[in-house]
Structures are given as C-alpha cells and as structure tokens.
Design a protein around this motif. Structure first.
Motif, PDB file in Angstrom:
ATOM      1  N   ILE A 224       0.825  -1.206   0.000  1.00 20.79           N
ATOM      2  CA  ILE A 224       0.000   0.000   0.000  1.00 20.79           C
ATOM      3  C   ILE A 224       0.861   1.258   0.000  1.00 20.79           C
ATOM      4  CG2 ILE A 224      -1.630   1.350   1.402  1.00 20.79           C
ATOM      5  CD1 ILE A 224      -2.856  -1.366   2.265  1.00 20.79           C
ATOM      6  N   MET A 225       1.927   1.254   0.774  1.00 21.59           N
ATOM      7  CA  MET A 225       2.782   2.427   0.899  1.00 21.59           C
ATOM      8  C   MET A 225       3.721   2.614  -0.292  1.00 21.59           C
ATOM      9  SD  MET A 225       1.792   3.674   3.798  1.00 21.59           S
ATOM     10  CE  MET A 225       3.075   4.876   4.139  1.00 21.59           C
ATOM     11  N   GLY A 226       3.934   1.552  -1.062  1.00 24.51           N
ATOM     12  CA  GLY A 226       4.850   1.657  -2.191  1.00 24.51           C
ATOM     13  C   GLY A 226       6.296   1.534  -1.788  1.00 24.51           C
ATOM     14  N   HIS A 227       6.563   0.765  -0.721  1.00 23.32           N
ATOM     15  CA  HIS A 227       7.932   0.520  -0.282  1.00 23.32           C
ATOM     16  C   HIS A 227       8.510  -0.670  -1.027  1.00 23.32           C
ATOM     17  CE1 HIS A 227       7.036   2.529   3.844  1.00 23.32           C
ATOM     18  NE2 HIS A 227       7.520   3.398   2.979  1.00 23.32           N
ATOM     19  N   ALA A 228       9.788  -0.610  -1.339  1.00 20.27           N
ATOM     20  CA  ALA A 228      10.458  -1.737  -1.990  1.00 20.27           C
ATOM     21  C   ALA A 228      10.494  -2.916  -1.035  1.00 20.27           C
ATOM     22  CB  ALA A 228      11.870  -1.346  -2.401  1.00 20.27           C
TER      23      ALA A 228
END
Length: 252
Positions: A224-228
């Motif tokens: 959801i956060m777009g973290h790798a």
C-alpha cells in the motif's frame, strides 16, 4: 570534502546532496571507461572520496515520528496560509488524501481522474501512469471509505483530468520534476506551528503505523505504501485487493 563535513564548518549543503552528486559523477566516469572514451587503466578519482563520505561523514538521520490523534486532526485542518500556487481545495484535500492512503505529496499532486479505477470489485487509486519516485511506487491503493466522497467531489469539480492542477510544480536545474513543490514548502512551514518535528511526510508514518497497529501484516503495508520489498513472503504473496481494502480501512 573534510571542510564540508566538519561539524564546526559553515555548512551550505546536506550530506545526502554531496554524496549523491559524487555518486553521479562517479557513474559518469565509469560510463566513459566502459564506452572506451578514456584510457583503460584510468583510475576513478571519486572512489576514495565517496568511500570517505560513506564511512566517515555519514550523519544520523532523524526518523519522522507518528502524529498523535490531536495532531493528525490539526494537520488536516490547518489555517489556509500558503503561496498563490495552491488553492483552498488542494490545501484541505491533499492532507486528507495523504492521511487515508499514505501517498507521497508528489503522487497526490499528479492525481488524475484516470487514476481512479475498479479492480477485483474494489475501487482503487492506480499510480502506475504517474512520474514516480521508484518502481515499487507503482501500485493499487484501495480507496478508504472516508475518502470516497471527497474523491467524488474532486472528480466532479475538476475542469480537466488533473484533480490538483495548481500545486506548484518545480523543475530543478538537473531536470528533476518535483510535483507539488510549492505546496509542500508552504505546508511544511505551517506544520511547525503545531510541532517542530512534524512535516507532510508524517502522514506516511501515520498511515503505516495505523495499519500495523490494526494488525495488518508488514507485506500488505509495504504494498500500500509503495515501499520496496524483496522478501520471500512478498514474492509469493499475491495481490489480493479485498485484503488490502481491509488493511486500508484500519486507518483512523
């Protein structure tokens, strides 16, 4: 370089900026070597300098804290004091979207009607067509129930595809586009009136913390956060938007 990183010197550049500039120069030199534009035995003069900054000049980065309940309400309803680049609708709407999605300001500044889609029966924000920070930023974010009405209003009142066409885009001398740059500067300045250690980025910390506290697993938070994420769990866990919808609803 020693003068730049010395604690008692007059510093005008941050360590991250210095390191990034040297790394860019280093890449250019290695490109020249690989393309046979320099003698094959040429030794990169930047290598030792970048190692120095990596090991000796690195300073501790202060992590953003999660706003408490009172602060998050204040951050979403701050008095409208900003530059002419941002209208009232954007000033009030962008923080609310950040609160319930964890999106970066540069992503929200690009938000368009075409980004609002339905996948697997779930209404989502699809960031894949944006100019994004990283590849992992391409994601589907289920629309929080408290955000659905606001998005409908923004879509209904938008004159074009962009929901926030006037939030102050800035292009750096090197060609990097910073979406929502002037909005961010004004907003962060006003945040300091609530608490000195708050900024727009705290919305991402808040959204992530709320989901984790609500029992959402780390892999879904990162999606959801777009973290790798390169963990085995992330690789083998399919994207289930119904599950991610439940995750996003834990944000208060």
């Amino acid at each position: 370089l020693q003068d730049l990183v010395a604690e008692d010197s007059k510093r005008t550049l941050g360590m991250a900026t210095i390191k990034r500039t040297i790394e860019d120069l280093r890449k250019c030199i290695f490109w020249a070597i690989e393309d046979n534009r320099t003698p094959p035995r040429y030794k990169c003069p930047i290598k030792e300098s970048s190692h120095y900054i990596e090991s000796k000049g690195k300073k501790n980065v202060t992590k953003k804290r999660c706003p408490n309940n009172a602060e998050i309400e204040q951050l979403c309803s701050m008095e409208r004091k900003f530059s002419k680049n941002t209208d009232k609708t954007a000033w009030l709407s962008i923080p609310t979207i950040a609160r319930y999605t964890g999106m970066r300001v540069g992503e929200i500044a690009q938000l368009s009607k075409s980004w609002i889609v339905e996948r697997q029966g779930v209404r989502c924000i699809d960031t894949s067509s944006g100019d994004l920070k990283t590849r992992s930023s391409e994601r589907l974010i289920p629309v929080h129930s408290k955000l659905s009405g606001l998005l409908d209003d923004l879509i209904g009142s938008a004159k074009g595809d962009k929901l926030f066409p006037d939030v102050g885009t800035y292009t750096t001398p090197s060609g990097v586009i910073k979406y929502g740059h002037y909005f961010l500067k004004s907003y962060n300045k006003n945040c300091k009136k609530i608490a000195a250690d708050l900024s727009f980025h705290c919305f991402r910390v808040y959204a992530n913390t709320q989901m984790l506290d609500g029992g959402v697993n780390l892999t879904d938070c990162e999606r959801i956060m777009g973290h790798a994420n390169s963990t085995t769990n992330a690789t083998y866990t399919g994207e289930n938007l119904a599950r991610l919808k439940q995750a996003i609803e834990t944000i208060l």
